[in-house]
Design an enzyme around this catalytic site. Structure first.
Site, PDB file in Angstrom:
ATOM      1  CB  CYS A  38      -0.891  -0.034   1.242  1.00 18.10           C
ATOM      2  SG  CYS A  38      -1.920   1.411   1.478  1.00 18.10           S
ATOM      3  CB  SER A  40      -0.354   3.621   4.083  1.00 13.29           C
ATOM      4  OG  SER A  40      -1.583   4.179   3.692  1.00 13.29           O
ATOM      5  CG  HIS A  43       2.767   8.050   2.810  1.00 12.40           C
ATOM      6  ND1 HIS A  43       3.177   8.829   1.765  1.00 12.40           N
ATOM      7  CD2 HIS A  43       1.433   7.840   2.620  1.00 12.40           C
ATOM      8  CE1 HIS A  43       2.149   9.089   0.968  1.00 12.40           C
ATOM      9  NE2 HIS A  43       1.077   8.497   1.468  1.00 12.40           N
ATOM     10  CG  HIS A  59      -1.083  -1.521   6.316  1.00 12.94           C
ATOM     11  ND1 HIS A  59      -0.040  -1.003   5.581  1.00 12.94           N
ATOM     12  CD2 HIS A  59      -2.218  -1.013   5.784  1.00 12.94           C
ATOM     13  CE1 HIS A  59      -0.526  -0.196   4.646  1.00 12.94           C
ATOM     14  NE2 HIS A  59      -1.843  -0.188   4.743  1.00 12.94           N
ATOM     15  CB  CYS A 165      -5.461  -1.317   3.754  1.00 14.69           C
ATOM     16  SG  CYS A 165      -4.932   0.421   3.843  1.00 14.69           S
TER      17      CYS A 165
END
Length: 366
Positions: A38, A40, A43, A59, A165
């Site tokens: 992902c 995320s 980041h 995740h 997610c």
């Protein structure tokens, strides 16, 4: 177990042998089968968001329960499960009023092990940080039971993991946060995995026009498969004006799926009066969104956020599985590549580089 360990920002992840603890009273040990990569994760990998190192990222995961703690009641060994990064306690104000997706932001410590307890993850005597209470770039995860949802065993794991997610963030934001009405118009800014899921959710909700906005023509072409009816590339002119021209003055709903100040402000400005703008992308800490204050008053436009699709995941995940099985949720088209753990660094770099052909890359464990 083997895991991909991050020891420095923007550096290759190292595949290492990591010790994982035994389940405590409310903990569950899961053998992972598939994990989505992902944005995320990017980041934190590239240092935009701080994290304690060494850490195992990841995740968006699905697997099979191996062991459960003495007080666990939600799952049992052999169950197929999908994880989520927003666990719930079940007793706080947010849970009791139906807003369980916010629970982890105020009650997060109770889903971790205490400072005097042995860490869940370690390499020798070195503690390894658990990313978002999950750390899914690994063969196993050890998590609180309220991070897991049991799903149909017929559901393919490489598609099931995506629900945890990207899909719930996009589809859930349409269903729960914005409450998109049939026949309405929608603009989605950013056509990565979350944006494509948002488009898919808007199509399921019955939106009449769904405008995909992205700088990549490849991603705009992908968006058509998920239900987009119109396509705007900001390289061809002001996206706000393009969207307003397509909709005779603006859309009813806008979704920001990139995580940038500019796209958040553009999404707000491309709405008609009484429109609802939902920020889904991870806007970096310290970055503020600026909108004309008078707009809030005289047009009644609304600006809101949605964390993890404002989910009720133990209700939502089985429903999303059913929508996939009915051919309405296009998870097959969302998987752009299947890789092994050794391909994770390249997968993160693809997302950082905004590679146009990439929607979701999935790590397969067997």
């Amino acid at each position: 177990m083997k895991a991909a360990v991050m020891r420095a920002p923007n550096a290759p992840l190292s595949i290492e042998e990591v010790t994982i603890s035994k389940p405590g009273p409310r903990e569950v040990l899961v053998r992972l089968k598939a994990v989505g990569v992902c944005h995320s994760d990017v980041h934190f990998w590239d240092g935009a968001f701080p994290t304690e190192m060494p850490v195992i990222l990841g995740h968006e995961s699905a697997g099979i329960v191996e062991q459960v703690g003495s007080m666990v009641s939600a799952v049992k060994p052999g169950d197929h499960v999908v994880s989520i990064l927003s666990p719930f306690c079940g007793t706080c104000e947010y849970c009791l009023t139906g807003h369980m997706s916010v629970c982890h932001t105020v009650n997060g410590e109770q889903f971790k092990r205490g400072p005097t307890e042995a860490p869940r993850l370690s390499i020798g005597k070195e503690k390894v940080s658990q990313f978002l209470n999950l750390s899914s770039f690994a063969e196993q995860i050890l998590v609180h039971e309220n991070t897991l949802c049991v799903i149909d065993k017929e559901m393919p794991m490489d598609r099931a993991c995506l629900i945890g997610c990207g899909v719930i963030t996009g589809v859930g934001s349409v269903f729960h946060a914005a409450k998109v009405e049939p026949g309405s118009t929608v603009a989605v800014l950013g056509c990565g995995g979350v944006g494509l899921s948002t488009i898919n959710g808007a199509a399921i909700a019955g939106a009449s026009r769904i405008i995909a906005v992205d700088l990549s023509d490849e991603k705009l072409a992908m968006a058509k498969k998920f239900g987009a009816t119109d396509f705007v590339n900001p390289k061809n002119g002001d996206p706000v004006e393009q969207v307003k021209a397509l909709t005779n003055g603006g859309v009813h709903y806008a979704f920001e799926c990139v995580g940038l100040k500019l796209t958040a402000e553009q999404g707000y400005m491309m709405m008609r009066p009484r429109g609802v703008m939902t920020v889904i992308g991870m806007i970096p800490p310290g970055v503020n969104i600026e909108i004309p204050g008078i707009e809030l008053l005289v047009t009644e436009k609304r600006l809101q956020g949605a964390v993890m699709g404002s989910n009720r995941f133990r209700i939502d995940f089985p429903r999303l599985v059913t929508l996939y099985q009915q051919g309405k949720l296009h998870l097959d088209d969302l998987v752009s590549d299947r890789i092994g753990m050794e391909g994770l660094t390249g997968a993160l770099q693809n997302l950082k580089d905004n590679k146009g052909s990439v929607a979701r890359q999935v790590v397969m464990f067997d």
